[in-house]
Design a protein around this motif. Structure first.
Motif, mmCIF file in Angstrom:
data_model
loop_
_atom_site.group_PDB
_atom_site.id
_atom_site.type_symbol
_atom_site.label_atom_id
_atom_site.label_comp_id
_atom_site.label_asym_id
_atom_site.label_seq_id
_atom_site.Cartn_x
_atom_site.Cartn_y
_atom_site.Cartn_z
ATOM 1 N N SER A 1 3.861 -4.702 -0.771
ATOM 2 C CA SER A 1 4.526 -3.883 0.335
ATOM 3 C C SER A 1 3.529 -3.616 1.519
ATOM 4 O O SER A 1 4.010 -3.211 2.616
ATOM 5 C CB SER A 1 5.128 -2.739 -0.249
ATOM 6 N N LEU A 2 2.147 -3.958 1.346
ATOM 7 C CA LEU A 2 1.174 -3.372 2.322
ATOM 8 C C LEU A 2 0.603 -4.938 2.799
ATOM 9 O O LEU A 2 -0.374 -4.856 3.297
ATOM 10 C CB LEU A 2 0.217 -2.708 1.586
ATOM 11 N N ALA A 3 1.374 -6.027 2.530
ATOM 12 C CA ALA A 3 0.629 -7.340 2.722
ATOM 13 C C ALA A 3 0.364 -7.388 4.276
ATOM 14 O O ALA A 3 -0.593 -8.359 4.474
ATOM 15 C CB ALA A 3 1.594 -8.523 2.355
ATOM 16 N N ALA A 4 1.020 -6.852 5.231
ATOM 17 C CA ALA A 4 0.968 -7.055 6.585
ATOM 18 C C ALA A 4 -0.875 -6.506 6.795
ATOM 19 O O ALA A 4 -1.121 -6.997 8.029
ATOM 20 C CB ALA A 4 1.752 -6.247 7.354
ATOM 21 N N PHE A 5 -1.172 -6.028 6.060
ATOM 22 C CA PHE A 5 -2.578 -5.272 6.314
ATOM 23 C C PHE A 5 -3.682 -6.141 5.832
ATOM 24 O O PHE A 5 -4.774 -6.122 6.073
ATOM 25 C CB PHE A 5 -2.726 -3.822 5.785
ATOM 26 N N GLN A 6 -3.229 -6.997 4.861
ATOM 27 C CA GLN A 6 -4.309 -7.875 3.996
ATOM 28 C C GLN A 6 -5.427 -8.704 4.857
ATOM 29 O O GLN A 6 -5.049 -9.240 6.011
ATOM 30 C CB GLN A 6 -3.660 -9.004 3.114
ATOM 31 N N TRP A 7 -6.720 -8.587 4.658
ATOM 32 C CA TRP A 7 -7.526 -9.163 5.439
ATOM 33 C C TRP A 7 -7.982 -8.712 6.642
ATOM 34 O O TRP A 7 -8.869 -8.887 7.438
ATOM 35 C CB TRP A 7 -7.503 -10.609 5.413
ATOM 36 N N LYS A 8 -7.020 -7.656 7.009
ATOM 37 C CA LYS A 8 -7.041 -7.012 8.720
ATOM 38 C C LYS A 8 -7.703 -5.480 8.507
ATOM 39 O O LYS A 8 -8.400 -4.897 9.142
ATOM 40 C CB LYS A 8 -6.099 -7.046 9.468
ATOM 41 N N GLU B 1 5.852 10.523 -9.442
ATOM 42 C CA GLU B 1 7.103 10.885 -8.852
ATOM 43 C C GLU B 1 7.177 11.341 -7.527
ATOM 44 O O GLU B 1 6.261 11.817 -7.229
ATOM 45 C CB GLU B 1 7.972 11.640 -10.070
ATOM 46 N N ILE B 2 8.295 11.406 -7.092
ATOM 47 C CA ILE B 2 8.468 11.974 -5.660
ATOM 48 C C ILE B 2 7.980 13.521 -5.799
ATOM 49 O O ILE B 2 8.597 14.160 -6.723
ATOM 50 C CB ILE B 2 9.821 11.898 -5.142
ATOM 51 N N GLY B 3 7.175 14.274 -5.068
ATOM 52 C CA GLY B 3 6.809 15.447 -5.059
ATOM 53 C C GLY B 3 5.567 15.893 -5.742
ATOM 54 O O GLY B 3 4.999 16.854 -5.686
ATOM 55 N N GLU B 4 4.855 14.705 -6.251
ATOM 56 C CA GLU B 4 3.528 14.739 -6.881
ATOM 57 C C GLU B 4 2.466 14.247 -5.972
ATOM 58 O O GLU B 4 2.619 12.901 -5.355
ATOM 59 C CB GLU B 4 3.360 13.967 -8.192
ATOM 60 N N PHE B 5 1.452 14.744 -5.603
ATOM 61 C CA PHE B 5 0.440 14.431 -4.716
ATOM 62 C C PHE B 5 -0.312 13.259 -5.572
ATOM 63 O O PHE B 5 -0.925 13.317 -6.568
ATOM 64 C CB PHE B 5 -0.492 15.426 -4.486
ATOM 65 N N ALA B 6 -0.825 12.090 -4.469
ATOM 66 C CA ALA B 6 -1.373 11.111 -5.206
ATOM 67 C C ALA B 6 -2.038 10.458 -3.855
ATOM 68 O O ALA B 6 -1.350 10.414 -2.866
ATOM 69 C CB ALA B 6 -0.768 9.882 -6.038
ATOM 70 N N ALA B 7 -3.086 9.894 -3.910
ATOM 71 C CA ALA B 7 -3.810 9.182 -2.956
ATOM 72 C C ALA B 7 -4.329 7.961 -3.333
ATOM 73 O O ALA B 7 -4.962 7.891 -4.389
ATOM 74 C CB ALA B 7 -4.795 9.884 -1.812
ATOM 75 N N PHE B 8 -4.232 6.595 -2.669
ATOM 76 C CA PHE B 8 -4.763 5.264 -3.037
ATOM 77 C C PHE B 8 -5.545 4.891 -1.901
ATOM 78 O O PHE B 8 -5.070 4.717 -0.888
ATOM 79 C CB PHE B 8 -3.547 4.401 -3.360
ATOM 80 N N LEU B 9 -6.533 4.119 -2.243
ATOM 81 C CA LEU B 9 -7.204 3.115 -1.236
ATOM 82 C C LEU B 9 -7.241 1.692 -1.530
ATOM 83 O O LEU B 9 -7.070 1.289 -2.756
ATOM 84 C CB LEU B 9 -8.837 3.492 -1.293
ATOM 85 N N VAL B 10 -6.404 1.128 -0.564
ATOM 86 C CA VAL B 10 -6.249 -0.378 -0.783
ATOM 87 C C VAL B 10 -7.217 -1.172 0.019
ATOM 88 O O VAL B 10 -7.286 -0.873 1.314
ATOM 89 C CB VAL B 10 -4.622 -0.666 -0.423
ATOM 90 N N GLY B 11 -7.816 -1.936 -0.534
ATOM 91 C CA GLY B 11 -9.098 -2.776 0.200
ATOM 92 C C GLY B 11 -8.119 -3.905 1.063
ATOM 93 O O GLY B 11 -7.221 -4.110 1.015
ATOM 94 N N LYS B 12 -9.132 -4.477 1.715
ATOM 95 C CA LYS B 12 -8.866 -5.616 2.738
ATOM 96 C C LYS B 12 -8.143 -6.704 2.000
ATOM 97 O O LYS B 12 -7.485 -7.549 2.344
ATOM 98 C CB LYS B 12 -9.816 -5.883 3.670
ATOM 99 N N ASP B 13 -8.544 -6.931 0.653
ATOM 100 C CA ASP B 13 -8.042 -8.031 -0.158
ATOM 101 C C ASP B 13 -6.727 -7.642 -0.600
ATOM 102 O O ASP B 13 -6.100 -8.445 -1.352
ATOM 103 C CB ASP B 13 -9.085 -8.350 -1.473
ATOM 104 N N GLY B 14 -6.212 -6.345 -0.303
ATOM 105 C CA GLY B 14 -5.026 -5.948 -1.000
ATOM 106 C C GLY B 14 -4.766 -5.341 -2.148
ATOM 107 O O GLY B 14 -3.768 -5.195 -2.576
#
Length: 145
Positions: free
Chosen positions: A24-31, A98-111
């Motif tokens: 779902s984040l493929a548009a950002f891969q390698w950029k 689940e919706i309403g729970e805080f979380a954060a993710f770092l996705v690298g340039k490799d996706g």
């Protein structure tokens, strides 16, 4: 504080979904690297994370970081350009809480996911993780030449 650092595995099992690029984040891969913040019910932790990140926009730009905030199924870019993203697909692909729970993710340039936190992370911690990545080291060397 719950923090799962997925970067740094010595051997990658490519059959493990944890190492598969996030479709779902493929548009950002390698950029771009992507930092995805999932809002909590009262938005307190998400707002704290957002304010911390946006306090240093120059550092975000230097690291090619796009910051997205997901509330329910909605996606709002906080930093960087992002259009046509599906919050539900991102939540599913990242296996977020689940919706309403805080979380954060770092996705690298490799996706792939490099970090998952369930409490806000400081800019210093986040930037140190990014700066320790081989891709970032190569970018820094090219910029110095």
């Amino acid at each position: 504080m719950s923090k799962t650092l997925l970067y740094g595995a010595t051997k990658i099992d490519e059959t493990n979904s944890a190492y598969a690029p996030i479709e779902s984040l493929a548009a950002f891969q390698w950029k771009n690297r992507v930092f995805v913040v999932f809002a909590d019910k009262d938005n307190s932790r998400a707002a704290r994370q957002e304010n911390q990140l946006l306090a240093d926009r120059q550092a975000l730009a230097e690291r090619d970081l796009v910051v997205l905030k997901i509330s329910g199924a909605g996606v709002r870019p906080l930093f960087g350009a992002a259009d046509g993203l599906d919050g539900e697909a991102i939540r599913r692909d990242l296996e977020a809480l689940e919706i309403g729970e805080f979380a954060a993710f770092l996705v690298g340039k490799d996706g792939t996911v490099k970090l998952k936190v369930t409490e806000p992370i400081t800019n210093g911690e986040l930037f140190a993780i990014i700066d320790s990545m081989p891709q970032r080291a190569a970018e820094t060397l090219r910029a110095d030449q």
